[in-house]
Design a protein around this motif. Structure first.
Motif, short mmCIF file in Angstrom:
data_model
loop_
_atom_site.label_atom_id
_atom_site.label_comp_id
_atom_site.label_asym_id
_atom_site.label_seq_id
_atom_site.Cartn_x
_atom_site.Cartn_y
_atom_site.Cartn_z
N SER A 1 0.83 -1.20 0.00
CA SER A 1 0.00 0.00 0.00
C SER A 1 0.87 1.25 0.00
CB SER A 1 -0.91 -0.02 1.23
OG SER A 1 -1.46 1.22 1.50
N ALA A 2 1.88 1.26 0.83
CA ALA A 2 2.78 2.43 0.90
C ALA A 2 3.57 2.58 -0.38
CB ALA A 2 3.70 2.29 2.10
N PHE A 3 4.11 1.48 -0.88
CA PHE A 3 4.92 1.55 -2.09
C PHE A 3 4.09 1.89 -3.33
CE2 PHE A 3 8.07 -0.95 0.35
CZ PHE A 3 9.14 -0.08 0.18
N TYR A 4 2.83 1.53 -3.33
CA TYR A 4 1.95 1.81 -4.47
C TYR A 4 1.99 3.29 -4.83
CZ TYR A 4 -2.38 1.82 -7.23
OH TYR A 4 -3.31 1.97 -8.22
N ASP A 5 1.91 4.16 -3.84
CA ASP A 5 1.96 5.60 -4.11
C ASP A 5 3.34 6.02 -4.60
OD1 ASP A 5 -0.68 6.00 -3.49
OD2 ASP A 5 -0.28 6.62 -1.44
N TYR A 6 4.39 5.44 -4.06
CA TYR A 6 5.74 5.76 -4.54
C TYR A 6 5.93 5.33 -6.00
CZ TYR A 6 7.36 7.11 0.08
OH TYR A 6 7.53 7.76 1.27
#
Length: 99
Positions: free
Chosen positions: A35-40
């Motif tokens: 979830s966090a990496f998705y935005d990155y």
């Protein structure tokens, strides 16, 4: 960039499409890391596209645009600022920020 595009495609159904000015707001049930990496991953592709399509492949031009926004009163969010500053059409913007 190709790997990030594949990862975005893999997780898009789970986390959805939303404007990147909501960076960090995706919440998934399976893995908080994804979830966090998705935005990155999504933001990296946008920055790459902005540099290559709108800044004549000049990273410095992109950084200067960001600094102008950061030093301004920030009346608009960063996404809107780039759209206005770089004269990005509504259709192009939708493709950049919601793809």
């Amino acid at each position: 960039m190709k790997v990030e595009a594949c990862l975005i495609d893999r997780y898009k159904e789970q986390y959805g499409d939303y404007a990147l000015d909501r960076f960090g707001e995706s919440h998934g049930e399976e893995s908080e890391y994804a979830s966090a990496f998705y935005d990155y991953w999504r933001s990296t592709l946008v920055v790459d596209a902005l540099i290559n399509r709108y800044c004549n492949q000049q990273v410095e031009k992109m950084i200067d645009c960001y600094r102008e926004w950061a030093e301004s009163s920030r009346v608009t969010n960063l996404q809107t600022y780039f759209i206005d500053k770089l004269h990005i059409s509504d259709e192009e913007a939708k493709g950049l920020w919601l793809s």
